[in-house]
Motif scaffolding. Structure first.
Motif, PDB file in Angstrom:
ATOM      1  N   MET A   1     -24.547 -18.054  45.022  1.00  6.34           N
ATOM      2  CA  MET A   1     -23.360 -18.872  45.176  1.00  6.34           C
ATOM      3  C   MET A   1     -22.838 -19.261  43.799  1.00  6.34           C
ATOM      4  SD  MET A   1     -22.890 -22.500  47.184  1.00  6.34           S
ATOM      5  CE  MET A   1     -24.193 -23.365  46.333  1.00  6.34           C
ATOM      6  N   SER A   2     -21.550 -19.050  43.583  1.00 11.91           N
ATOM      7  CA  SER A   2     -20.971 -19.428  42.300  1.00 11.91           C
ATOM      8  C   SER A   2     -20.569 -20.895  42.334  1.00 11.91           C
ATOM      9  CB  SER A   2     -19.754 -18.552  41.988  1.00 11.91           C
ATOM     10  OG  SER A   2     -18.750 -18.793  42.935  1.00 11.91           O
ATOM     11  N   THR A   3     -20.564 -21.494  41.178  1.00 13.95           N
ATOM     12  CA  THR A   3     -20.152 -22.888  41.057  1.00 13.95           C
ATOM     13  C   THR A   3     -18.730 -22.927  40.537  1.00 13.95           C
ATOM     14  OG1 THR A   3     -22.409 -23.563  40.598  1.00 13.95           O
ATOM     15  CG2 THR A   3     -20.675 -25.088  39.964  1.00 13.95           C
ATOM     16  N   THR A   4     -17.893 -23.721  41.199  1.00 16.41           N
ATOM     17  CA  THR A   4     -16.513 -23.851  40.754  1.00 16.41           C
ATOM     18  C   THR A   4     -16.301 -25.242  40.173  1.00 16.41           C
ATOM     19  OG1 THR A   4     -15.864 -24.515  42.975  1.00 16.41           O
ATOM     20  CG2 THR A   4     -15.628 -22.189  42.423  1.00 16.41           C
ATOM     21  N   TYR A   5     -15.401 -25.315  39.225  1.00 17.27           N
ATOM     22  CA  TYR A   5     -15.137 -26.580  38.550  1.00 17.27           C
ATOM     23  C   TYR A   5     -13.669 -26.919  38.626  1.00 17.27           C
ATOM     24  CZ  TYR A   5     -19.711 -25.953  36.397  1.00 17.27           C
ATOM     25  OH  TYR A   5     -21.044 -25.785  36.193  1.00 17.27           O
ATOM     26  N   GLU A   6     -13.394 -28.207  38.623  1.00 16.36           N
ATOM     27  CA  GLU A   6     -12.024 -28.672  38.511  1.00 16.36           C
ATOM     28  C   GLU A   6     -12.014 -29.823  37.515  1.00 16.36           C
ATOM     29  OE1 GLU A   6     -10.064 -29.015  42.184  1.00 16.36           O
ATOM     30  OE2 GLU A   6      -8.136 -29.487  41.281  1.00 16.36           O
ATOM     31  N   ILE A   7     -11.069 -29.791  36.606  1.00 15.29           N
ATOM     32  CA  ILE A   7     -10.975 -30.824  35.570  1.00 15.29           C
ATOM     33  C   ILE A   7      -9.775 -31.711  35.878  1.00 15.29           C
ATOM     34  CG2 ILE A   7     -10.691 -31.293  33.113  1.00 15.29           C
ATOM     35  CD1 ILE A   7     -11.877 -28.526  32.591  1.00 15.29           C
ATOM     36  N   TYR A   8      -9.995 -33.015  35.845  1.00  9.65           N
ATOM     37  CA  TYR A   8      -8.948 -33.970  36.141  1.00  9.65           C
ATOM     38  C   TYR A   8      -8.751 -34.935  34.973  1.00  9.65           C
ATOM     39  CZ  TYR A   8      -9.302 -32.810  41.107  1.00  9.65           C
ATOM     40  OH  TYR A   8      -9.305 -32.167  42.309  1.00  9.65           O
ATOM     41  N   LYS A   9      -7.520 -35.229  34.694  1.00 13.88           N
ATOM     42  CA  LYS A   9      -7.190 -36.368  33.845  1.00 13.88           C
ATOM     43  C   LYS A   9      -7.184 -37.577  34.778  1.00 13.88           C
ATOM     44  CE  LYS A   9      -3.335 -38.233  31.174  1.00 13.88           C
ATOM     45  NZ  LYS A   9      -1.947 -37.966  30.719  1.00 13.88           N
ATOM     46  N   PHE A  10      -7.678 -38.704  34.331  1.00 12.45           N
ATOM     47  CA  PHE A  10      -7.663 -39.852  35.209  1.00 12.45           C
ATOM     48  C   PHE A  10      -7.261 -41.110  34.461  1.00 12.45           C
ATOM     49  CE2 PHE A  10     -11.893 -39.100  33.695  1.00 12.45           C
ATOM     50  CZ  PHE A  10     -12.430 -40.336  33.407  1.00 12.45           C
ATOM     51  N   ALA A  11      -6.731 -42.070  35.217  1.00 11.48           N
ATOM     52  CA  ALA A  11      -6.219 -43.319  34.641  1.00 11.48           C
ATOM     53  C   ALA A  11      -6.310 -44.409  35.701  1.00 11.48           C
ATOM     54  CB  ALA A  11      -4.774 -43.136  34.201  1.00 11.48           C
ATOM     55  N   LYS A  12      -6.155 -45.623  35.252  1.00 13.38           N
ATOM     56  CA  LYS A  12      -6.166 -46.761  36.181  1.00 13.38           C
ATOM     57  C   LYS A  12      -4.810 -46.835  36.877  1.00 13.38           C
ATOM     58  CE  LYS A  12      -7.884 -51.454  36.121  1.00 13.38           C
ATOM     59  NZ  LYS A  12      -8.544 -52.434  35.248  1.00 13.38           N
ATOM     60  N   PRO A  13      -4.774 -46.841  38.211  1.00 15.53           N
ATOM     61  CA  PRO A  13      -3.486 -46.912  38.900  1.00 15.53           C
ATOM     62  C   PRO A  13      -2.834 -48.280  38.715  1.00 15.53           C
ATOM     63  CG  PRO A  13      -5.291 -46.909  40.483  1.00 15.53           C
ATOM     64  CD  PRO A  13      -5.902 -46.743  39.133  1.00 15.53           C
ATOM     65  N   THR A  14      -1.507 -48.286  38.644  1.00 14.39           N
ATOM     66  CA  THR A  14      -0.778 -49.553  38.535  1.00 14.39           C
ATOM     67  C   THR A  14      -0.710 -50.190  39.922  1.00 14.39           C
ATOM     68  OG1 THR A  14       1.371 -48.562  38.990  1.00 14.39           O
ATOM     69  CG2 THR A  14       0.649 -48.594  36.676  1.00 14.39           C
ATOM     70  N   LEU A  15      -0.373 -51.473  39.964  1.00  9.88           N
ATOM     71  CA  LEU A  15      -0.242 -52.144  41.257  1.00  9.88           C
ATOM     72  C   LEU A  15       0.891 -51.519  42.077  1.00  9.88           C
ATOM     73  CD1 LEU A  15      -0.815 -55.848  40.182  1.00  9.88           C
ATOM     74  CD2 LEU A  15      -2.423 -54.308  41.319  1.00  9.88           C
ATOM     75  N   LYS A  16       1.965 -51.090  41.403  1.00  3.90           N
ATOM     76  CA  LYS A  16       3.072 -50.426  42.108  1.00  3.90           C
ATOM     77  C   LYS A  16       2.593 -49.120  42.744  1.00  3.90           C
ATOM     78  CE  LYS A  16       7.696 -48.540  41.475  1.00  3.90           C
ATOM     79  NZ  LYS A  16       8.745 -48.157  40.542  1.00  3.90           N
ATOM     80  N   GLU A  17       1.805 -48.340  42.002  1.00  2.00           N
ATOM     81  CA  GLU A  17       1.278 -47.077  42.540  1.00  2.00           C
ATOM     82  C   GLU A  17       0.336 -47.327  43.718  1.00  2.00           C
ATOM     83  OE1 GLU A  17       1.442 -44.499  38.386  1.00  2.00           O
ATOM     84  OE2 GLU A  17      -0.328 -45.696  38.863  1.00  2.00           O
ATOM     85  N   LEU A  18      -0.391 -48.440  43.671  1.00  2.00           N
ATOM     86  CA  LEU A  18      -1.332 -48.756  44.756  1.00  2.00           C
ATOM     87  C   LEU A  18      -0.633 -49.181  46.043  1.00  2.00           C
ATOM     88  CD1 LEU A  18      -4.268 -50.600  42.987  1.00  2.00           C
ATOM     89  CD2 LEU A  18      -4.316 -48.376  44.098  1.00  2.00           C
ATOM     90  N   SER A  19       0.658 -49.487  45.941  1.00  2.00           N
ATOM     91  CA  SER A  19       1.383 -49.945  47.135  1.00  2.00           C
ATOM     92  C   SER A  19       1.454 -48.853  48.213  1.00  2.00           C
ATOM     93  CB  SER A  19       2.789 -50.421  46.764  1.00  2.00           C
ATOM     94  OG  SER A  19       3.569 -49.334  46.293  1.00  2.00           O
ATOM     95  N   ILE A  20       1.241 -47.588  47.839  1.00  2.00           N
ATOM     96  CA  ILE A  20       1.266 -46.499  48.830  1.00  2.00           C
ATOM     97  C   ILE A  20      -0.058 -46.365  49.582  1.00  2.00           C
ATOM     98  CG2 ILE A  20       2.999 -45.161  47.579  1.00  2.00           C
ATOM     99  CD1 ILE A  20       0.742 -43.342  46.556  1.00  2.00           C
ATOM    100  N   VAL A  21      -1.088 -47.052  49.115  1.00  2.00           N
ATOM    101  CA  VAL A  21      -2.427 -46.933  49.712  1.00  2.00           C
ATOM    102  C   VAL A  21      -2.612 -48.062  50.712  1.00  2.00           C
ATOM    103  CG1 VAL A  21      -4.894 -46.847  49.242  1.00  2.00           C
ATOM    104  CG2 VAL A  21      -3.283 -45.939  47.560  1.00  2.00           C
ATOM    105  N   ASP A  22      -2.664 -47.728  52.014  1.00  4.56           N
ATOM    106  CA  ASP A  22      -2.785 -48.786  53.014  1.00  4.56           C
ATOM    107  C   ASP A  22      -3.979 -48.610  53.958  1.00  4.56           C
ATOM    108  OD1 ASP A  22      -1.749 -46.573  54.251  1.00  4.56           O
ATOM    109  OD2 ASP A  22      -0.058 -47.597  55.190  1.00  4.56           O
ATOM    110  N   TYR A  23      -4.818 -47.595  53.708  1.00  2.00           N
ATOM    111  CA  TYR A  23      -6.024 -47.421  54.514  1.00  2.00           C
ATOM    112  C   TYR A  23      -7.040 -46.625  53.690  1.00  2.00           C
ATOM    113  CZ  TYR A  23      -4.469 -42.612  55.241  1.00  2.00           C
ATOM    114  OH  TYR A  23      -4.069 -41.315  55.042  1.00  2.00           O
ATOM    115  N   TYR A  24      -8.305 -46.676  54.105  1.00  2.00           N
ATOM    116  CA  TYR A  24      -9.343 -45.919  53.421  1.00  2.00           C
ATOM    117  C   TYR A  24      -9.600 -44.605  54.153  1.00  2.00           C
ATOM    118  CZ  TYR A  24     -13.564 -44.255  51.365  1.00  2.00           C
ATOM    119  OH  TYR A  24     -14.469 -43.441  50.736  1.00  2.00           O
TER     120      TYR A  24
END
Length: 196
Positions: free
Chosen positions: A1-24
């Motif tokens: 089995m081959s291993t695949t990788y994904e690289i992400y840039k990440f940052a702290k979300p702003t409160l405005k950006e979090l307004s779209i998140v309403d459930y887990y």
């Protein structure tokens, strides 16, 4: 089995950006849109605070802590409703057999019952989940990029190749990255934070 990788840039979300998140959800991501409603390529992912496999994410400076509702199916109540024996339910003998996207089949080993997917909503309970939100953007995905170790060799053996993308990802290159990033080793379920 081959291993695949994904690289992400990440940052702290702003409160405005979090307004779209309403459930887990363990599976959903929340896309961040620009002023015109177009995708920015960034999204918000959620992780449970008590998930030890991603403790380095949960404890990083890039997250915002939240408590969100999650809708969880009460399968014991569902099994009883569709007519399975209470003893079989108690002994955890009833389980999902298959699904075609419209119906879900359950079995206890001797009989099978079918339920329309929409009916599952009647058996969902709301529970609060302590979690963290992190803003992410995919920078590189080994599933989407062909990685060739030697351009001359590739062109010699595959001269008709239309597009050549030489993307050598090494620890030296990663250590010189001007931003923090996150690598998922997907087939092994591990991740770690690499800081510049």
């Amino acid at each position: 089995m081959s291993t695949t990788y994904e690289i992400y840039k990440f940052a702290k979300p702003t409160l405005k950006e979090l307004s779209i998140v309403d459930y887990y959800s363990d599976y959903d991501v929340f896309s961040i849109l620009d002023e015109d409603g177009d995708s920015t390529g960034e999204f918000i992912s959620l992780f449970r605070i008590d998930d030890k496999s991603v403790s380095n994410i949960v404890d990083s400076r890039f997250v915002r802590k939240l408590e969100l509702p999650e809708f969880v199916t009460d399968y014991d109540r569902l099994y009883e409703y569709i007519g399975f024996d209470k003893e079989a339910i108690k002994k955890k003998q009833v389980h999902i057999e298959c699904s075609d996207g419209w119906y879900m089949d359950f079995t206890d080993g001797s009989k099978t019952k079918s339920v329309r997917i929409e009916e599952l909503d009647k058996f969902k309970n709301k529970v609060n989940v302590k979690c963290v939100a992190i803003k992410m953007e995919s920078l590189w995905d080994s599933d989407e990029v062909f990685v060739y170790p030697d351009k001359k060799r590739v062109l010699k053996y595959i001269p008709e190749i239309d597009e050549y993308r030489y993307v050598p990802i090494t620890n030296v290159i990663l250590s010189k990255a001007g931003i923090p990033f996150l690598i998922f080793e997907r087939n092994k379920g591990k991740c770690f934070i690499q800081k510049c």
